[in-house]
Write an enzyme that holds these catalytic residues in place. Structure first.
Site, PDB file in Angstrom:
ATOM      1  N   GLU A 162      39.921  42.101  34.818  1.00 15.30           N
ATOM      2  CA  GLU A 162      41.055  41.379  34.256  1.00 15.30           C
ATOM      3  C   GLU A 162      40.863  41.106  32.770  1.00 15.30           C
ATOM      4  O   GLU A 162      41.829  41.048  32.006  1.00 15.30           O
ATOM      5  CB  GLU A 162      41.306  40.096  35.044  1.00 15.30           C
TER       6      GLU A 162
ATOM      7  N   ASP B 129      45.432  34.084  41.031  1.00 15.84           N
ATOM      8  CA  ASP B 129      44.068  33.621  41.302  1.00 15.84           C
ATOM      9  C   ASP B 129      43.023  34.492  40.605  1.00 15.84           C
ATOM     10  O   ASP B 129      41.866  34.074  40.486  1.00 15.84           O
ATOM     11  CB  ASP B 129      43.798  33.675  42.806  1.00 15.84           C
TER      12      ASP B 129
ATOM     13  N   PRO C 288      38.912  35.811  35.145  1.00 14.73           N
ATOM     14  CA  PRO C 288      37.989  36.604  34.322  1.00 14.73           C
ATOM     15  C   PRO C 288      38.619  36.991  32.982  1.00 14.73           C
ATOM     16  O   PRO C 288      37.911  37.307  32.035  1.00 14.73           O
ATOM     17  CB  PRO C 288      37.730  37.858  35.177  1.00 14.73           C
TER      18      PRO C 288
ATOM     19  N   HIS D 145      44.571  33.526  47.193  1.00 14.34           N
ATOM     20  CA  HIS D 145      45.831  34.265  47.007  1.00 14.34           C
ATOM     21  C   HIS D 145      47.009  33.302  46.994  1.00 14.34           C
ATOM     22  O   HIS D 145      48.121  33.673  47.378  1.00 14.34           O
ATOM     23  CB  HIS D 145      46.057  35.284  48.130  1.00 14.34           C
TER      24      HIS D 145
HETATM   25  C1  TPP Z   1      38.955  39.265  40.531  1.00 11.81           C
HETATM   26  C2  TPP Z   1      39.744  40.029  41.532  1.00 11.81           C
HETATM   27  N1  TPP Z   1      40.614  40.971  41.117  1.00 11.81           N
HETATM   28  C3  TPP Z   1      41.361  41.657  42.013  1.00 11.81           C
HETATM   29  C4  TPP Z   1      41.253  41.429  43.364  1.00 11.81           C
HETATM   30  C5  TPP Z   1      42.149  42.167  44.378  1.00 11.81           C
HETATM   31  N2  TPP Z   1      41.373  43.124  45.163  1.00 11.81           N
HETATM   32  C6  TPP Z   1      40.840  42.807  46.362  1.00 11.81           C
HETATM   33  S1  TPP Z   1      39.918  44.041  47.018  1.00 11.81           S
HETATM   34  C7  TPP Z   1      40.241  45.073  45.700  1.00 11.81           C
HETATM   35  C8  TPP Z   1      39.639  46.441  45.658  1.00 11.81           C
HETATM   36  C9  TPP Z   1      38.145  46.417  45.635  1.00 11.81           C
HETATM   37  O1  TPP Z   1      37.638  47.711  45.744  1.00 11.81           O
HETATM   38  P1  TPP Z   1      36.087  48.028  45.908  1.00 11.81           P
HETATM   39  O2  TPP Z   1      35.318  47.172  44.987  1.00 11.81           O
HETATM   40  O3  TPP Z   1      35.904  49.482  45.790  1.00 11.81           O
HETATM   41  O4  TPP Z   1      35.713  47.517  47.376  1.00 11.81           O
HETATM   42  P2  TPP Z   1      36.197  48.088  48.770  1.00 11.81           P
HETATM   43  O5  TPP Z   1      37.448  47.346  49.126  1.00 11.81           O
HETATM   44  O6  TPP Z   1      36.400  49.527  48.636  1.00 11.81           O
HETATM   45  O7  TPP Z   1      35.110  47.751  49.742  1.00 11.81           O
HETATM   46  C10 TPP Z   1      41.072  44.432  44.775  1.00 11.81           C
HETATM   47  C11 TPP Z   1      41.567  45.028  43.526  1.00 11.81           C
HETATM   48  C12 TPP Z   1      40.324  40.427  43.756  1.00 11.81           C
HETATM   49  N3  TPP Z   1      40.124  40.140  45.052  1.00 11.81           N
HETATM   50  N4  TPP Z   1      39.586  39.767  42.830  1.00 11.81           N
END
Ligand code: TPP
Ligand code: TPP
Ligand code: MG
Ligand code: MG
Lengths: 410, 338, 338, 410
Positions: free
Chosen positions: B60, B85, B89, B129
């Site tokens: 972010e 939320d 960052p 959320h």
């Molecule tokens: C600070 C933050 N930004 C965005 C999100 C929304 N979000 C939740 S899971 C995700 C994807 C994460 O992908 P990865 O790190 O590859 O983990 P995976 O789900 O593949 O295990 C996102 C963008 C969040 N939870 N926290």
């Protein structure tokens, strides 16, 4: 006017999108047993190659080969197989429970079970994981009660987290499982801090931090590498590269060069890539890293290469952004199938025994679920009293919260 | 004119803006090929190409920091933070950079940028959320903060935000994406297709930043609300039988003091409503400015109805959410006080 | 008992705490060998070794994030952020993590941690060494926020903060480090060695969190202030000839409502003073709670005197700073109103 | 009880503290001319070694040697020498002005002059620097008026920034100098965004981001690397490693392994280290990187190895944390001395000419200072009207600020 050619923005794209026929035949995957196993006190600069390769143990003939093999006996491997099967059965049951309205949300680890399950086995009591939402395998491979997990998922009256947290955001200090956060990457540096504390106190406990491929882009990934390398913290830093971050392929976090493991090299942190669908390889590499931490040799970065075979969560439908067949085409196979075949080849397992084990596990899961349902489900309740909503914001409730609770009349 | 959901209206605002101005670019987590987890950017990459609508790394600070750089170049980024939320960052880049670059450089560099993010609870999103961080933005000099409550406003305000030459925080009450939610979680929600404010012109129009709207005229008490709470207040007023004047602030900074003061001077009473936690929430500021502007007209203390000062609890969502019952009680109480 | 500056008192608090409890560790940018840019940690590394007092990388998210991890281990970190203006890269870890870990884990993990940082202006620090972000912390459920105004309190409050089992933000008004500054920037400041509140016991003692102090008793008007503004208010009251009751809040969260209400009910008037920007500052919350608790006792609208809603300008420091003239005018005005 | 040895926290320490005799004889510094010069379209993985070496051009005999030499003619080098001398003279004058109370604060670039001065020469009009507070050399090597710089430092009535900013936080879009921030590292990713915008628009302009060794620990360093590598942004990422971050030595940001340049390798970004006290080497490496950006080949990371010979700022006294002689013992020498000797050796400069140039520059600086003082100084004024304090928070002043300005009575 300029003499130069116009620039243009490069935006990485995955190789295949819905409608494409996925073909990974050009992906070069090192043969099992081909990658060397250095001593644990090796210097990072002497093993740069390991950050660009993939350590694998099980070959196509379902044999364990090479210098990373032969650390576990058949009994241990059987237990590992059952752990993975338990995760998969649990996930399937909970996925269904979400569809039935018993909870708001669920996240599977489908296809990635080997990683957390194998890693759990290199830890000792008192060590602490700082997991993401996809390491349920750590709990399901230890003696954490399944029914407590489901109570949490259903936010029911027996929920150890009092209905406060999203489903699957477990917490168990006793089982070495740090309270999962919804905010990505924050735990990666927290785990480093915890490990630093163990070192400050002259203790012997180690920490492990977990992060997804997409989340390595977050700043706290960097913070963790900076602090871990500077203070040589006794921590294992795990990246689970399952190729996808919701709808975004790993090339957006990584660019189209280097590897996630290679990010550690600039910090002088020994960094390795491992076949995350190879239980034996994950165990071996994790053990190597945990031993380093425990011996005071500092942090290790591990990239577990795997594939998120399911949807990101129950709120996601991957068919909108990747081919349905991509999961099957994925060249590292299924971790359960592979370990099963390895054991069968050794004569330490059979199809019949597999069916039997599966049934037994599914029964255990169903029983735990039945038990949990008795305590209630999200939409039907019962929950813990709404009055508890005001507790534990602080150790002692300050006057303004006391007033608010009173106003709420709960 | 078409009936649109709030999601469609927001998308239409970006679409119109990208069509009219090549400089408008859209990016964020999952916003490119897929079109965003709430589908607000669906189709934009296809229409405008990946150089103008693309997926970003999950960072972010990187999203906002790079958008700042782009904005100072002359591009007009409209970026999405997946949930409010997750803006934290990037809070340094927003509060210390975007907000001050015009001032510190004496207009040498400027940051025409919009940061969109879904806000608020009501979808069982738990503590990560559901948050409503508007007060944190409102405290930062140099930012504007907008919170629409319906598709028509959402489109008009978002176009204004994109055309604004200063950084604008655009908070989208996610519980309103598909229909006006009045807090009665056990009743079906009217879809926007059945609501007048779902009537949205397909072309370009603006709703000015800094102007509130009176959603319901009334004589007894002024209710200051925004986002989801506008509908909760409507339901509460009706159910409590109080002739409330309901003001939808739409922009909390700059704040439409004129409309607020005129109303409170008329009614002599005021209730302030928001979903965010109470202490130091935007309700405190509203109470302060109403006191400053209308003290001698007030016949009763202003009451605020807000989220409690706890994290947003998952299972107790409806105990936490300031629903029509709590707002109605406040309306009755403010009428009794004298 | 010794005479100490605020810097010495803060150092003494850490020294006592480290001596009494092995678990207390201190780190941050330049705090180790050198002892901090304001010298608050001078000598601690020498006395307790580099494992308990050390320099950190310049990464506020890393400082706070690693401290959180340490705290959940059982260590008690007391970390320094070099200036409050630089806490924002760590705002995610503070607001989304430290503040909620006890709650979300149902006491399984807790975060006994102190984050110290110099706050406020008056030293020609410009927009990035002068900010007062207390309102942003006060809006976050799960954090406590403390702002001492003198050496005695600073030491007692800091020990309380270190011994507290929840995360505490400890804001040190840097303009008070060496003496009580009343806003008359053209006059010499009395050093703490010549001030009663510079009398500080060398050993362990605590000043409880959540309790305000009445700095001056008075009958006419209640002034709510903290940090530097306490002395500005004292000077203003004297110069304006108003018999003000001056309350030094000391802790803004939890807030000592009892002391505040008793005073305002007595005086019937209230002026709120802070250096932070006005909109959504902590003054708004103070106005709100006073209105909620004392509306019927108020004989005049509460007035707030604050920093303006602009970045903190370097050269116009004394035009920006809410000095005794502005506070005095407010005192006179609140006395005229009725 | 555990079977393991107790852990302990490793806290890196610099080699020398006050009272120690600094001795850098064991620091290995590659010979001038010894490091190869790859083509600009080289892949990062093929030049990992350049992130661990130091590119140098001027040898001990004051000759320019090797593949990175011979890019500048004598006239250009003379101008470069004078640029560096101007920075040093300007710094000395302003340092004194701060002591005299004309301003609140000043930061010198003593010992690091070669970096910004040489870099400035590889940029074209329209390119944009995102500097830190120590790149005054960029302005002083272009045609930015010294008197405007001093007006800003004195916050006087002619201050182009209206007295709003700390001294030295210049801003000049016209001169490719982004408004300096007091918050470290934020500009590093902003520069990447600016470069992305140039690429999005199909323009030909490039950006350069600047950061100090200590500040590489900040998260926005990571953000910048992630975004720059993913989108192949036309940006040059400069790390000025001057060994110190206020009182903290670079080992706290770096750990005691790898190099700062090596941080780029995990992102597939070509990364080089250069002798930052060697004007010719800095120019050559910067040109190589700028050419890459301009040709659409993406980002380059440069670590400029230098030494902060002065205090961090006028608020700092380095004798509290490092030996006074460390600066002299530092093995890369003084950039001005070295370039002067190179020119003399070539017969293109002389001691006499040097003295003459120095005098001329000091006169220019003194004149600019006199000019600026006429416009006022911080404590004595005049300043721009306090009324302007309320301007430019937004493009148009919103009602609440109008009200506040009115209340302020200015
Ligand atoms: C600070 C933050 N930004 C965005 C999100 C929304 N979000 C939740 S899971 C995700 C994807 C994460 O992908 P990865 O790190 O590859 O983990 P995976 O789900 O593949 O295990 C996102 C963008 C969040 N939870 N926290
Ligand atoms: C976010 C932030 N944290 C801390 C500071 C305080 N600070 C100012 S300069 C500095 C040291 C920077 O060192 P380095 O990056 O090596 O740059 P140098 O001063 O050596 O050029 C610190 C800690 C700041 N300005 N911003
Ligand atoms: Mg992933
Ligand atoms: Mg430095």
């Amino acid at each position: 006017m300029s003499d130069h050619e116009p620039l243009s923005l490069y935006v990485p794209e995955p190789e295949f999108r819905p409608g494409d026929e996925p073909d990974f035949s050009n992906v070069s995957i090192p043969e099992a047993g081909s990658v060397r196993r250095p001593d644990i006190d090796v210097k990072a600069e002497d093993i740069h190659d390991l950050a660009y390769s993939i350590i694998r143990v099980m070959n196509r003939k379902q044999e364990a080969v090479g210098p990373w093999a032969d650390l576990l006996n058949d009994e241990q491997v059987q237990a590992g197989l059952e752990d993975m099967m338990r995760v998969r059965a649990f996930d399937a049951r909970m996925q269904m429970a979400q569809r039935q309205g018993k909870t708001s949300f669920y996240m599977q680890a489908l296809g990635e079970e080997a990683i957390a399950c194998a890693f759990a086995k290199v830890l000792e009591p008192g060590d602490m994981n700082f997991p993401t939402y996809r390491q349920q395998g750590l709990l399901l491979s230890s003696d954490y009660p399944m029914v407590d997990m489901i109570n949490q998922i259903y936010s029911n009256k027996a929920d150890p987290l009092m209905g406060r947290q999203l489903p699957i955001m477990y917490s168990s200090k006793k089982h070495g499982f740090f309270t999962v956060s919804g905010n990505l990457a924050t735990q990666f540096i927290q785990g480093v801090g915890w490990a630093m504390a163990s070192a400050i106190k002259g203790d012997t406990k180690i920490a492990t931090s977990w992060i997804g491929d997409g989340s390595t882009a977050e700043s706290d990934f960097h913070s963790a590498l900076v602090f871990a390398s500077t203070y040589r913290a006794p921590v294992v830093l795990n990246i689970v590269n399952n190729q996808w971050a919701i709808s975004t392929f790993q090339g957006i976090a990584r660019g189209k060069a280097a590897t996630f493991a290679a990010r550690g090299l600039g910090f002088g942190i020994p960094s390795l890539r491992v076949d995350g669908n190879d239980y034996l390889a994950v165990y071996a590499v994790s053990k190597w890293a945990a031993d380093r931490a425990r011996k005071g040799l500092g942090p290790t970065l591990i990239e577990h290469v795997t594939y998120r075979a399911g949807a990101h969560s129950t709120s996601d439908d991957p068919s909108a952004y990747r081919p349905k067949q991509e999961s099957d085409a994925w060249p590292l196979g299924d971790p359960i199938e592979r370990l099963k075949n390895y054991l069968i080849k050794r004569g330490a397992w059979s199809e019949a025994r597999h069916v039997q084990a599966k049934e037994m596990i599914e029964t255990q899961v169903a029983e735990a679920n039945r038990e949990a349902v008795k305590n209630g489900t999200l939409h039907d309740g019962p929950h813990v009293s709404a009055r508890t909503m005001f507790d534990d914001v602080y150790k002692e409730m300050p006057p303004h919260l006391r007033r608010q609770r009173q106003e709420a009349g709960v | 004119m078409a009936r649109m959901t709030m999601i469609q209206a927001i998308r239409s605002a970006m679409d119109n803006s990208m069509e009219r101005d090549d400089n408008v670019v859209v990016f964020g987590e999952d916003v490119g090929y897929f079109g965003g987890v709430f589908r607000c950017t669906e189709g934009l990459q296809k229409k405008y190409g990946p150089q103008r609508c693309f997926d970003s790394p999950i960072n972010e600070s990187g999203i906002i920091g790079s958008a700042i750089g782009m904005a100072t170049y002359g591009v007009r980024p409209c970026v999405e933070i997946q949930f409010a939320d997750y803006v934290f960052p990037g809070f340094d880049q927003l509060s210390q950079e975007a907000a001050r670059i015009r001032y510190r450089s004496n207009n040498d560099f400027t940051v025409p940028m919009v940061v969109r993010m879904p806000t608020g609870g009501g979808i069982f999103g738990g503590q990560t959320h559901s948050q409503s961080p508007e007060a944190l933005f409102a405290h930062i000099s140099g930012l504007k903060t907008v919170i629409p409550s319906n598709p028509y406003d959402a489109k008009g305000l978002l176009i204004s935000a994109i055309e604004d030459d200063d950084p604008v925080i655009f908070l989208e009450p996610k519980r309103l994406y598909n229909g006006p939610f009045d807090g009665h979680h056990d009743r079906p929600v009217t879809p926007w297709s059945k609501h007048d404010l779902g009537d949205v012109p397909e072309g370009h129009y603006t709703v000015p930043l800094g102007k509130a709207a009176i959603r319901r005229e009334g004589e007894d008490v002024t209710v200051l609300a925004y986002g989801t709470m506008v509908y909760v207040a409507e339901a509460a007023a009706q159910e409590a039988g109080v002739d409330a004047e309901i003001i939808d602030l739409r922009t909390i900074l700059p704040l439409d003091m004129e409309t607020i003061e005129a109303s409170v001077k008329k009614t002599g009473r005021c209730v302030v409503v928001h979903e965010a936690t109470k202490t130091c929430g935007f309700g405190a500021e509203l109470m302060a400015v109403v006191m400053e502007g209308c003290f001698y007209h007030l016949e009763a203390p202003i009451i605020r109805v807000t989220g409690y000062d706890t994290p947003y609890p998952h299972a107790h969502e409806w105990d936490y959410f300031p629903g029509p019952k709590r707002v109605g009680d406040a309306l009755k109480k403010v009428m009794e006080n004298a």
